[in-house]
Each structure stands twice: as C-alpha cells, then as structure tokens.
Scaffold this active site. Structure first.
Site, PDB file in Angstrom:
ATOM      1  CB  VAL A  73      -0.963  -0.010   1.210  1.00 31.56           C
ATOM      2  CG1 VAL A  73      -1.729   1.303   1.311  1.00 31.56           C
ATOM      3  CG2 VAL A  73      -1.933  -1.170   1.106  1.00 31.56           C
ATOM      4  CB  VAL A  76      -0.210   1.461  -4.245  1.00 26.78           C
ATOM      5  CG1 VAL A  76      -1.409   2.099  -4.939  1.00 26.78           C
ATOM      6  CG2 VAL A  76       0.032   0.052  -4.776  1.00 26.78           C
ATOM      7  CG  HIS A  77       0.275   6.803  -0.182  1.00 23.35           C
ATOM      8  ND1 HIS A  77      -0.928   7.447  -0.311  1.00 23.35           N
ATOM      9  CD2 HIS A  77       1.050   7.601   0.589  1.00 23.35           C
ATOM     10  CE1 HIS A  77      -0.888   8.595   0.350  1.00 23.35           C
ATOM     11  NE2 HIS A  77       0.310   8.716   0.903  1.00 23.35           N
ATOM     12  CB  ALA A  78       5.329   5.975  -3.137  1.00 20.21           C
ATOM     13  CG  HIS A  81       1.898  11.256  -2.533  1.00 20.51           C
ATOM     14  ND1 HIS A  81       1.642  12.560  -2.192  1.00 20.51           N
ATOM     15  CD2 HIS A  81       1.401  10.510  -1.520  1.00 20.51           C
ATOM     16  CE1 HIS A  81       1.025  12.606  -1.042  1.00 20.51           C
ATOM     17  NE2 HIS A  81       0.858  11.370  -0.610  1.00 20.51           N
TER      18      HIS A  81
END
Length: 109
Positions: A73, A76-78, A81
């Site tokens: 996660v 994926v978040h990176a 962003h």
C-alpha cells in the site's frame, strides 16, 4: 528488501510532496503577478520531481534485473503521489501562463 522498498516509497512521497507544494506556491505567486518567481518555483518543483524519479528508476532497474518488487500500500501510495504531483505541476504551468496573459492584457488596458 522490504525495508528498502519502504525507504524508496517514502523518498518518492517526500519529493513528490515537495514538488506539489512548490507548484501550488507557484500558482499563488502568479496570481499575485509574480510571474518570474512562479516560474522559478516551477523549476524547483521539477527538480524535486527528478529526485522522486530517481527513486522510481531504482525500483524499475531492480525489477528489470529480475528482482521482483513486492507491492505494498505504501508503494502504491508513493506512485499515486508522484503522478498527482506531475499532473499538478503541468496544470500549474498552465495557470502561470494564464495569469501572465491576464497581466499583459491588464497592462494594455
């Protein structure tokens, strides 16, 4: 390897966040009529994006060498962003151009 992925992910998040913040500041400066300052902020924003890309490139090169990256996660978040920062940066440049044109029109009136 998991610790390395977390380190890379937070590197991407940090630099992408910096880039987006600088791009947002650029819009604010262009709105005030400080076009040159806004363009300098976009330049700084692009430098931050390049640093985020270096982290991303490290992941891509690793995978190209056969070392699979386990998705998380945080990773994926990176990536989210980074893409958002890049899109926001492009949009910011459009705003700067628009404010510059409005400024030029106001001077002509």
């Amino acid at each position: 390897m998991e610790d390395k992925i977390i380190e890379i992910s937070f590197g991407i998040i940090g630099y992408a966040g910096d880039a987006k913040g600088l791009a947002f500041e650029a819009i604010s400066e262009s709105k005030k009529g400080n076009i040159e300052k806004a363009r300098n902020l976009i330049k700084e924003s692009k430098e931050a994006i390049q640093k985020a890309h270096r982290y991303q490139t490290e992941l891509i090169q690793n995978e190209a060498q056969g070392n699979k990256t386990e998705m998380s996660v945080i990773l994926v978040h990176a990536q989210d962003h980074l893409m958002n920062a890049m899109n926001f940066q492009q949009l910011s440049e459009e705003f700067i151009d628009l404010y510059e044109r409005l400024e030029e029109k106001a001077v002509q009136i």
